[in-house]
Design a protein around this motif. Structure first.
Motif, PDB file in Angstrom:
ATOM      1  N   LEU A  90       0.830  -1.203   0.000  1.00  0.00           N
ATOM      2  CA  LEU A  90       0.000   0.000   0.000  1.00  0.00           C
ATOM      3  C   LEU A  90       0.864   1.253   0.000  1.00  0.00           C
ATOM      4  N   VAL A  91       0.450   2.250  -0.807  1.00  0.00           N
ATOM      5  CA  VAL A  91       1.055   3.583  -0.790  1.00  0.00           C
ATOM      6  C   VAL A  91      -0.066   4.614  -0.715  1.00  0.00           C
ATOM      7  N   THR A  92       0.115   5.640   0.094  1.00  0.00           N
ATOM      8  CA  THR A  92      -0.760   6.811   0.037  1.00  0.00           C
ATOM      9  C   THR A  92       0.042   7.925  -0.636  1.00  0.00           C
ATOM     10  N   PHE A  93      -0.550   8.518  -1.676  1.00  0.00           N
ATOM     11  CA  PHE A  93       0.140   9.480  -2.533  1.00  0.00           C
ATOM     12  C   PHE A  93      -0.592  10.829  -2.433  1.00  0.00           C
ATOM     13  N   CYS A  94      -0.091  11.684  -1.542  1.00  0.00           N
ATOM     14  CA  CYS A  94      -0.679  13.010  -1.333  1.00  0.00           C
ATOM     15  C   CYS A  94       0.343  14.056  -1.757  1.00  0.00           C
ATOM     16  N   ALA A  95       0.061  14.783  -2.834  1.00  0.00           N
ATOM     17  CA  ALA A  95       1.043  15.730  -3.357  1.00  0.00           C
ATOM     18  C   ALA A  95       0.363  16.763  -4.250  1.00  0.00           C
ATOM     19  N   GLY A  96       0.983  17.930  -4.334  1.00  0.00           N
ATOM     20  CA  GLY A  96       0.486  18.999  -5.189  1.00  0.00           C
ATOM     21  C   GLY A  96      -0.034  20.201  -4.434  1.00  0.00           C
ATOM     22  N   GLY A  97      -0.281  20.050  -3.137  1.00  0.00           N
ATOM     23  CA  GLY A  97      -0.819  21.157  -2.360  1.00  0.00           C
ATOM     24  C   GLY A  97       0.095  22.361  -2.316  1.00  0.00           C
ATOM     25  N   ASN A  98       1.377  22.134  -2.130  1.00  0.00           N
ATOM     26  CA  ASN A  98       2.317  23.261  -2.078  1.00  0.00           C
ATOM     27  C   ASN A  98       2.439  23.951  -3.437  1.00  0.00           C
ATOM     28  N   ASP A  99       2.269  23.190  -4.500  1.00  0.00           N
ATOM     29  CA  ASP A  99       2.291  23.788  -5.840  1.00  0.00           C
ATOM     30  C   ASP A  99       1.079  24.699  -6.041  1.00  0.00           C
ATOM     31  N   ILE A 100      -0.097  24.221  -5.609  1.00  0.00           N
ATOM     32  CA  ILE A 100      -1.323  24.992  -5.775  1.00  0.00           C
ATOM     33  C   ILE A 100      -1.231  26.331  -5.044  1.00  0.00           C
ATOM     34  N   LEU A 101      -0.514  26.367  -3.925  1.00  0.00           N
ATOM     35  CA  LEU A 101      -0.365  27.604  -3.160  1.00  0.00           C
ATOM     36  C   LEU A 101       0.447  28.666  -3.904  1.00  0.00           C
ATOM     37  N   ARG A 102       1.198  28.259  -4.888  1.00  0.00           N
ATOM     38  CA  ARG A 102       2.090  29.188  -5.580  1.00  0.00           C
ATOM     39  C   ARG A 102       1.374  29.872  -6.734  1.00  0.00           C
ATOM     40  N   PRO A 103       1.580  31.184  -6.893  1.00  0.00           N
ATOM     41  CA  PRO A 103       0.924  31.914  -7.988  1.00  0.00           C
ATOM     42  C   PRO A 103       1.282  31.321  -9.347  1.00  0.00           C
ATOM     43  N   GLY A 104       0.295  31.233 -10.205  1.00  0.00           N
ATOM     44  CA  GLY A 104       0.540  30.776 -11.557  1.00  0.00           C
ATOM     45  C   GLY A 104       0.616  29.275 -11.744  1.00  0.00           C
ATOM     46  N   SER A 105       0.385  28.515 -10.685  1.00  0.00           N
ATOM     47  CA  SER A 105       0.448  27.053 -10.841  1.00  0.00           C
ATOM     48  C   SER A 105      -0.691  26.576 -11.738  1.00  0.00           C
ATOM     49  N   ASP A 106      -0.446  25.513 -12.487  1.00  0.00           N
ATOM     50  CA  ASP A 106      -1.390  24.997 -13.473  1.00  0.00           C
ATOM     51  C   ASP A 106      -1.907  23.627 -13.015  1.00  0.00           C
ATOM     52  N   PRO A 107      -3.153  23.547 -12.541  1.00  0.00           N
ATOM     53  CA  PRO A 107      -3.683  22.257 -12.073  1.00  0.00           C
ATOM     54  C   PRO A 107      -3.659  21.175 -13.143  1.00  0.00           C
ATOM     55  N   ASP A 108      -3.847  21.561 -14.410  1.00  0.00           N
ATOM     56  CA  ASP A 108      -3.836  20.577 -15.489  1.00  0.00           C
ATOM     57  C   ASP A 108      -2.454  19.932 -15.632  1.00  0.00           C
ATOM     58  N   ALA A 109      -1.418  20.760 -15.608  1.00  0.00           N
ATOM     59  CA  ALA A 109      -0.053  20.244 -15.730  1.00  0.00           C
ATOM     60  C   ALA A 109       0.324  19.417 -14.506  1.00  0.00           C
ATOM     61  N   LEU A 110      -0.087  19.861 -13.324  1.00  0.00           N
ATOM     62  CA  LEU A 110       0.206  19.108 -12.106  1.00  0.00           C
ATOM     63  C   LEU A 110      -0.447  17.722 -12.166  1.00  0.00           C
ATOM     64  N   ALA A 111      -1.682  17.689 -12.635  1.00  0.00           N
ATOM     65  CA  ALA A 111      -2.389  16.409 -12.713  1.00  0.00           C
ATOM     66  C   ALA A 111      -1.697  15.451 -13.674  1.00  0.00           C
ATOM     67  N   ALA A 112      -1.204  15.956 -14.791  1.00  0.00           N
ATOM     68  CA  ALA A 112      -0.499  15.098 -15.745  1.00  0.00           C
ATOM     69  C   ALA A 112       0.761  14.519 -15.110  1.00  0.00           C
ATOM     70  N   GLN A 113       1.477  15.335 -14.341  1.00  0.00           N
ATOM     71  CA  GLN A 113       2.687  14.875 -13.664  1.00  0.00           C
ATOM     72  C   GLN A 113       2.337  13.840 -12.592  1.00  0.00           C
ATOM     73  N   TYR A 114       1.261  14.092 -11.868  1.00  0.00           N
ATOM     74  CA  TYR A 114       0.815  13.163 -10.831  1.00  0.00           C
ATOM     75  C   TYR A 114       0.456  11.808 -11.448  1.00  0.00           C
ATOM     76  N   GLU A 115      -0.283  11.821 -12.572  1.00  0.00           N
ATOM     77  CA  GLU A 115      -0.713  10.567 -13.184  1.00  0.00           C
ATOM     78  C   GLU A 115       0.483   9.756 -13.691  1.00  0.00           C
ATOM     79  N   ALA A 116       1.459  10.424 -14.274  1.00  0.00           N
ATOM     80  CA  ALA A 116       2.640   9.707 -14.757  1.00  0.00           C
ATOM     81  C   ALA A 116       3.352   9.012 -13.598  1.00  0.00           C
ATOM     82  N   ALA A 117       3.434   9.696 -12.446  1.00  0.00           N
ATOM     83  CA  ALA A 117       4.074   9.088 -11.279  1.00  0.00           C
ATOM     84  C   ALA A 117       3.239   7.936 -10.735  1.00  0.00           C
ATOM     85  N   LEU A 118       1.924   8.094 -10.753  1.00  0.00           N
ATOM     86  CA  LEU A 118       1.042   7.035 -10.277  1.00  0.00           C
ATOM     87  C   LEU A 118       1.215   5.773 -11.113  1.00  0.00           C
TER      88      LEU A 118
END
Length: 270
Positions: A90-118
């Motif tokens: 089992l792995v719990t994969f919680c990530a991206g929150g610190n990116d969202i806090l930053r101005p100009g972050s792109d949720p679409d790009a973050l999601a693509a990166q998250y899926e590739a890692a998953l």
């Protein structure tokens, strides 16, 4: 810091109880806001590991690779390869929150990166729990990020659906809308907030518990923060956080994972 014990429901999950667990992420998974007696943060993932150890009488191993302040790219580069190497049930994969806090972050790009890692994780890991972000409607400053968080969450749910992963849906967890679920910095959970997340993740994994994550708080919560409270919070917590961002610093610059290896965890009543 008790956590209610429960029983693994193989009928609900279709799988046997895991005997190994790796948590990856940032301050949320490290457990910031939930200090232990030895000064090391505990947090929901450690609490969940102890609960899972109750379901594994023949032995249970646990690693927590999370480090505060980590961005999604850092988690993907530093923690995902290690989790793949450890190859837990089992792995719990919680990530991206610190990116969202930053101005100009792109949720679409973050999601693509998250899926590739998953996808990479699923090559060696039995089950990966996908974690969404919290609903920030009740928080000053952070409420303005609500739309971006919702967009990222929508992607994460779709990713989990595509790959057959369970979802730890924190957006829908009503109990953490209470101010008592949060630390004074309003960025990290309090011990009770971490406990509620443990209960929700246990529910997602199919552990039958006598207590629900969204059980009502025993008494009414405090009134909404006053303007004076908000100004004090901004001076003590928000401005230092902004200062670190401007200097290119992170709260986790000199922090290492508290449990970098899959080590035995004894079954204990918390």
């Amino acid at each position: 810091m008790p956590v209610v014990t429960g029983k693994w429901s193989e009928r609900s999950t279709g799988t046997a109880a895991p005997t190994s667990y790796v948590a990856i992420g940032d301050s949320f998974t490290e457990g910031v806001g939930d200090p232990g007696p030895d000064g090391v943060f505990v947090g929901w993932a450690d609490r969940l590991a102890r609960l899972l150890a109750e379901q594994a009488p023949d032995g249970f191993r646990y690693a927590n690779l999370a480090v505060r302040g980590r961005l999604l790219g850092q988690i993907v580069d530093q923690q995902v390869p290690r989790a793949r190497e450890l190859a837990p049930d089992l792995v719990t994969f919680c990530a991206g929150g610190n990116d969202i806090l930053r101005p100009g972050s792109d949720p679409d790009a973050l999601a693509a990166q998250y899926e590739a890692a998953l996808v990479e994780l699923l090559t060696t890991v039995g089950t990966v729990v996908v974690c969404t972000g919290f609903d920030t409607r009740g928080f000053p400053v952070l409420r303005h990020l609500r739309g971006r968080i919702a967009t990222y969450n929508g992607h994460l749910r779709a990713i989990a659906d595509r790959h057959g992963c369970p979802v730890l849906d924190l957006w829908s967890l009503r109990a953490v809308q209470d101010r008592r679920a949060w630390d004074d910095d309003r960025l990290h959970l309090s011990p009770e907030g971490h406990r509620r997340v443990t209960l929700r993740c246990a529910e997602v994994l199919g552990i039958d518990l006598p207590e629900r994550a969204d059980a009502p708080w025993p008494q009414p919560g405090p009134a909404a923060a006053s303007r004076r409270d908000d100004l004090l919070w901004a001076r003590q917590h928000l401005l230092p956080w902004i200062g670190r961002r401007l200097r290119g610093e992170s709260s986790g610059d000199h922090v290492r994972a508290k449990r970098p290896d899959l080590l035995p965890l004894r079954s204990t009543r918390q």
